[in-house]
Design a protein around this motif. Structure first.
Motif, mmCIF file in Angstrom:
data_model
loop_
_atom_site.group_PDB
_atom_site.id
_atom_site.type_symbol
_atom_site.label_atom_id
_atom_site.label_comp_id
_atom_site.label_asym_id
_atom_site.label_seq_id
_atom_site.Cartn_x
_atom_site.Cartn_y
_atom_site.Cartn_z
ATOM 1 N N GLN B 252 0.836 -1.204 0.000
ATOM 2 C CA GLN B 252 0.000 0.000 0.000
ATOM 3 C C GLN B 252 0.869 1.252 0.000
ATOM 4 O OE1 GLN B 252 -3.160 0.096 -0.334
ATOM 5 N NE2 GLN B 252 -3.844 -1.979 0.163
ATOM 6 N N THR B 254 2.316 4.935 0.597
ATOM 7 C CA THR B 254 2.077 5.949 1.614
ATOM 8 C C THR B 254 2.201 7.331 0.983
ATOM 9 O OG1 THR B 254 4.407 6.037 2.119
ATOM 10 C CG2 THR B 254 3.071 4.477 3.398
ATOM 11 N N ARG B 270 7.555 5.635 -1.912
ATOM 12 C CA ARG B 270 6.258 5.602 -1.224
ATOM 13 C C ARG B 270 5.800 4.187 -0.894
ATOM 14 N NH1 ARG B 270 2.093 6.846 -4.254
ATOM 15 N NH2 ARG B 270 3.196 6.505 -6.197
ATOM 16 N N PRO B 272 5.927 0.710 0.771
ATOM 17 C CA PRO B 272 6.606 0.241 1.984
ATOM 18 C C PRO B 272 7.711 -0.781 1.709
ATOM 19 C CG PRO B 272 4.215 0.020 2.189
ATOM 20 C CD PRO B 272 4.474 0.503 0.820
#
Lengths: 503, 530
Positions: B252, B254, B270, B272
């Protein structure tokens, strides 16, 4: 694989498009376009075939040369067989290209599959009728021709042909299709296998009912869902692509066979045209004798340049040559004495010999050479303001990496763009190295110091020839064995090559 | 924390947003650097190529890395590493836009695997090589630590288990009219193989187009493919549930992260699962890849490059077989000709080259070469030429008069002198002046007078100078001045050799030396022909 060929006994795979990159200068220097156009006799297919085969498919094997000579002899006996084979292959290819017009959407593999099935029907018919043609000619001598028809009778007999037809019918997929698949890295279906059990395959369906097999997930695309129908068509194309590719290859294989046959029969038609044209012109021709490259040399009687014979009307001047066990021939003598013509005659006939067809001489034998290279002085080039000598050396340097033992190099007035002493020195160093590397060299030159140097070295594999000046009509354009004469024409040539004094 | 691959100390930085150096255009360095930087736009490397560091240790730090990367194996592995990351970046961007969640998840899984393989492959390659540079050794060690971390290990094993599960699914699709049925697979043989055999087809000739995937170009699933995928997920639910949990944990994106440099290539941090450190080092490695990639075709042509010995205030300058890099590239690309190489050689006490001789003989090229190699050396790059000993210069000042300017008149002269004055003020004995056809637009007397004044100033400054001029008298004005000439062909005076020599040509027979140049002497031929 249909690996049968009328050019190579073992049916080698070759590419008609592949010609050595020095071919262009060979064509220009030896004026081969005249030869090609006589052979083509206004047929572009023949033109292309003779050009590509003479430039790219000459053989260095005596067995291959004999194989082709045999075939040509049969075709000289049965010219109508040759013209039927040629016509048949041309017609087949034309029928194929005509059929292409009706299926423009080559992208869709399901449509491609259908068209391929139709095309294969046609091609199989043509193979069968070619096979039957062989049955009307029972007294052929050439191994190449008898082998060719035997091959067709063995691999394309009536039973095989009908099995293949049946198989292609199944692939019409009229009732839908069944494939197995896996997920690819982004969740699409991939690795499609065509299942043998197809929905339209009635007799199989009885044995293995289609909706048996338990768990299943189904959906139906509505007739109004346009994007869905497009997506379904795309899926169909993707699923059927592997088998469409297989059938593409099947078509391609037969096309390749017919293309090769067309080109090879076109080549022999060209050879036949050459033979007839020389006869009409009243010039001698013969089947030459190839000799192993281990015994370098030439022996010829009444040899001449066929291109000159076709481009002018005067009586053709022929020459005899006794040069067994010679590796270096240096030709000196007056301008317009026929030196270049003689040089070309040797070059062209070597090409014809190794192509496996008739040559322009009453008798000709020559050792097989790895390749023929030319290094001719360039005609005046307006772009080159200077650096002519540089250019000559550059062209020579470009040849060097290609040279191998038994290559034949024809020099025409090379290295004359500098002073005579320097030109001679360079010519000598180059020739000396080429000869020691077992090549054959014919050198037309005005470089007296060079020619004299070769002569005084008393090398056993050296032959000095001289073009006689017009002392008598009968000796005009005759080339004969004679030591080089010292004259002072080097200056003339130099000034001709360098016309503008400002450089 | 991985260390920088550009500076040997953490606190050193390249200033951001610096302008192109003034001398770039005159020396054709703009052509060189623009091309290098353009090939790597998303990494924003420009400043690295503009900024001349005065810190010798940093330059040597980079030189060591360059020396390592000159090894083709290492270069290729790093290039491959970077190429894989680029592919990864663009693929992730596409995946974000995908419509069907199942497909998105399958695709992310694949990219995670791709990322792991890319890092592991790089580690393997680095491990196999004998790294001489401190920079790359540290990089390799830190990479190893990352790969051995618990986070990475668990991430990797979960990825591969899931991939195997999904790959092993085999199912059948039956299409009749508009109805599509997905069911477990019954038949393992490929009928196409049977056809292949019956038609006596050569398998190697089979035209394989994009392995049978749908349309090939699009990444998006159409809804037929998507529903087939759903069908497969219904037939085999377990692996798909596991995939969902996996994606929630690792994949996912960020909010964008703060980075030291602004470069598009870093934005992908971005996600993870991506390590920012790795992305930063990858960006720095582009400096080396870009330059070495730029000179690689010339090296293949046999043109020499070397990493120069640099010293501050050095008294001897040397470069054998050096050449103008921009010219070499354009000759190669436009006419596949090879550039002429020249030797540069200044002994102790010699400070100024005065280059005279016929025009279009390579004089300006020689002058540019001198400037270029000093700038490139200051970056830490290998420079054209062998055995290079150069000085770490604190500034390069160029004064080029172009022939087009010939009618510029007094205004131009004044401007030139003003600029000269300005630069002479700034210059030190570690500065370099490149003067080309200066004062061309004035009368001979004026030019002589001005030139004499300037040359004495330069001698006093002790600045290294290359001065291209038509004023022969300058060449003998001081023992610190070295006279060079552009050479012509001894036989054909209209012909330039593009050689710049201390002496005029010797009496060697031109034809034979030409023949030797083309490898057409007896000895050379005997050697060359097999």
């Amino acid at each position: 694989m249909i690996d049968i060929s009328l050019l190579y006994p073992a049916g080698e795979n070759y590419h008609l498009d592949s010609v050595p990159d020095h071919s262009e200068s060979l064509v220009r220097d030896l004026e081969l376009s005249i030869l090609f156009s006589v052979m083509a006799n206004n047929d572009d297919t023949i033109l292309n075939a003779v050009r590509q085969i003479i430039m790219g498919q000459r053989s260095t094997q005596i067995s291959v040369i004999n194989f082709r000579q045999q075939i040509l002899r049969d075709f000289i006996r049965y010219p109508e067989l040759l013209s039927r084979v040629y016509q048949h292959s041309c017609d087949t290819l034309k029928a194929y290209h005509d059929s292409l017009r009706f299926w423009l959407s080559a992208k869709s593999s399901s449509r491609r599959l259908r068209s391929n099935v139709d095309i294969l029907d046609m091609l199989l018919d043509q193979v069968a009728s070619l096979r039957d043609l062989g049955e009307s000619y029972t007294s052929l001598d050439a191994d190449g021709l008898t082998g060719f028809f035997k091959f067709l009778q063995k691999y394309y007999d009536a039973e095989t042909v009908s099995h293949l037809r049946h198989q292609s019918q199944i692939l019409r997929m009229d009732k839908g299709f069944s494939v197995s698949a896996k997920l690819d890295h982004i969740g699409r279906s991939k690795d499609f296998f065509l299942n043998k059990n197809q929905p339209g395959n009635h007799w199989l369906k009885k044995l293995l009912p289609f909706n048996s097999g338990g768990e299943a997930f189904s959906f139906t695309i509505s007739q109004r869902d346009e994007s869905g129908l497009t997506a379904l068509a795309e899926f169909r194309d993707a699923a059927l692509q592997p088998v469409a590719n297989v059938m593409d290859t099947a078509v391609q294989q037969l096309l390749t066979f017919f293309e090769r046959l067309r080109n090879e029969s076109a080549f022999y038609s060209g050879a036949l045209n050459l033979y007839a044209a020389l006869e009409r012109r009243g010039c001698p021709s013969c089947f030459p004798t190839p000799i192993s490259s281990e015994k370098p040399g030439w022996v010829a009687s009444k040899i001449y340049d066929p291109c000159l014979a076709f481009s002018q009307k005067d009586k053709i001047i022929t020459n005899d040559l006794q040069a067994s066990n010679k590796k270096l021939i240096v030709i000196t003598g007056t301008n317009s004495g026929g030196k270049s013509t003689f040089l070309r005659a040797l070059g062209i006939n070597q090409l014809l010999l190794q192509s496996g067809i008739v040559v322009a001489a009453q008798a000709f034998s020559a050792s097989i050479c790895d390749e023929v290279y030319t290094h001719f002085k360039l005609e005046e080039d307006t772009q080159m303001r200077s650096g002519k000598f540089d250019e000559e050396l550059l062209r020579m340097a470009e040849l060097v990496p290609k040279l191998k033992a038994s290559a034949m190099i024809l020099f025409n007035e090379s290295f004359a763009a500098t002073n005579e002493r320097e030109g001679s020195e360079i010519a000598w160093q180059i020739c000396n190295a080429l000869i020691e590397k077992e090549m054959r060299v014919v050198f037309v030159t005005h470089l007296y110091t060079f020619a004299q140097h070769c002569y005084t070295q008393k090398m056993s594999d050296f032959l000095a020839l001289r073009a006689m000046s017009g002392e008598s009509v009968s000796s005009k354009f005759k080339i004969s064995e004679a030591k080089p004469l010292s004259t002072s024409f080097a200056k003339d040539i130099y000034e001709r090559i360098f016309p503008d004094k400002n450089i | 924390m991985l260390k920088s691959l550009i500076f040997h100390r953490e606190n050193l930085n390249v200033p951001v947003n610096i302008a192109e150096p003034e001398y770039f255009h005159d020396l054709n360095l703009d052509q060189i650097i623009n091309k290098i930087v353009k090939s790597k736009e998303s990494f924003n490397l420009t400043e690295y190529f503009y900024f001349l560091s005065q810190d010798l240790e940093s330059i040597q730090f980079r030189q060591d890395i360059m020396r390592d990367m000159e090894d083709e194996v290492l270069y290729n592995s790093i290039a491959l590493f970077s190429k894989e990351l680029s592919v990864l970046r663009s693929t992730l961007a596409r995946i974000e836009k995908l419509y069907y969640p199942l497909q998105q998840q399958c695709s992310l899984l694949e990219e995670a695997h791709h990322y792991q393989q890319t890092l592991k492959n790089l580690k393997l390659h680095l491990h196999d090589l004998d790294l001489g540079s401190r920079g790359l050794q540290t990089f390799s060690d830190e990479l190893q630590k990352l790969l051995e971390s618990n986070f990475f290990r668990e991430f990797e094993s979960r990825t591969s288990v899931l991939i195997k599960k999904l790959e092993s699914i085999r199912y059948a699709v039956v299409v009749t009219d508009n109805k599509v049925t997905v069911k477990p697979c019954l038949d393992d043989d490929d009928y196409a193989a049977e056809i292949l055999h019956d038609w006596r087809l050569n398998e190697t000739l089979l035209t394989v187009e994009d392995n049978g995937s749908v349309t090939g170009s699009g990444y998006d699933l159409d809804h037929v493919q998507a529903r087939i995928l759903e069908g497969v997920a219904q037939l085999y639910p377990e692996p798909f549930q596991e995939l969902n949990a996996y994606c929630n944990e690792y994949m996912q994106p960020t909010a964008p992260k703060e980075t030291k440099y602004r470069a598009q290539s870093l934005e992908v941090a971005r996600y993870p699962f991506m390590a920012l450190d790795i992305l930063e080092r990858e960006r720095e490695l582009q400096f080396y890849l870009a330059y070495l990639g730029y000179i690689a075709p010339l090296k293949r042509l046999g043109l020499p490059f070397s990493i120069p010995q640099l010293q501050i205030g050095k008294d001897t300058i040397q470069a054998e077989q050096t050449f103008d890099l921009a010219l070499a590239i354009s000759l190669m690309e436009e006419s596949s000709r090879q550039v002429v190489v020249n030797n540069i050689d200044l002994s102790e006490g010699e400070k100024i080259f005065v280059v005279t001789g016929p025009n279009q003989g390579g004089k300006t090229t020689f002058a540019r070469t001198f400037g270029q190699i000093h700038h490139l050396a200051g970056l830490g790059c290998p420079v054209p030429g062998k055995n290079t000993h150069l000085c770490l210069c604190d500034g390069i000042y160029t004064h080029f008069s172009y022939r087009e300017d010939i009618n510029a008149g007094h205004g131009k002269l004044e401007e030139d002198l003003l600029r000269l004055h300005e630069n002479l003020k700034k210059a030190t004995n570690s500065s370099i002046f490149i003067l080309n056809e200066l004062f061309d637009s004035t009368t001979y007397e004026d030019a002589l007078y001005l030139s004499e004044q300037i040359i004495h100033k330069l001698l006093k400054k002790n600045s290294l100078t290359v001065w291209v001029t038509f004023i022969d008298a300058l060449a003998s004005i001081s023992p610190s001045v070295v006279s060079l000439m552009s050479m012509v062909d001894s036989q054909d005076l209209s012909k330039r050799t593009f050689k710049i020599c201390r002496k005029p040509a010797d009496g060697l027979a031109y034809a034979l030396s030409l023949a030797a140049k083309y490898g057409l002497t007896y000895a050379a031929l005997m050697d060359k022909i097999k």
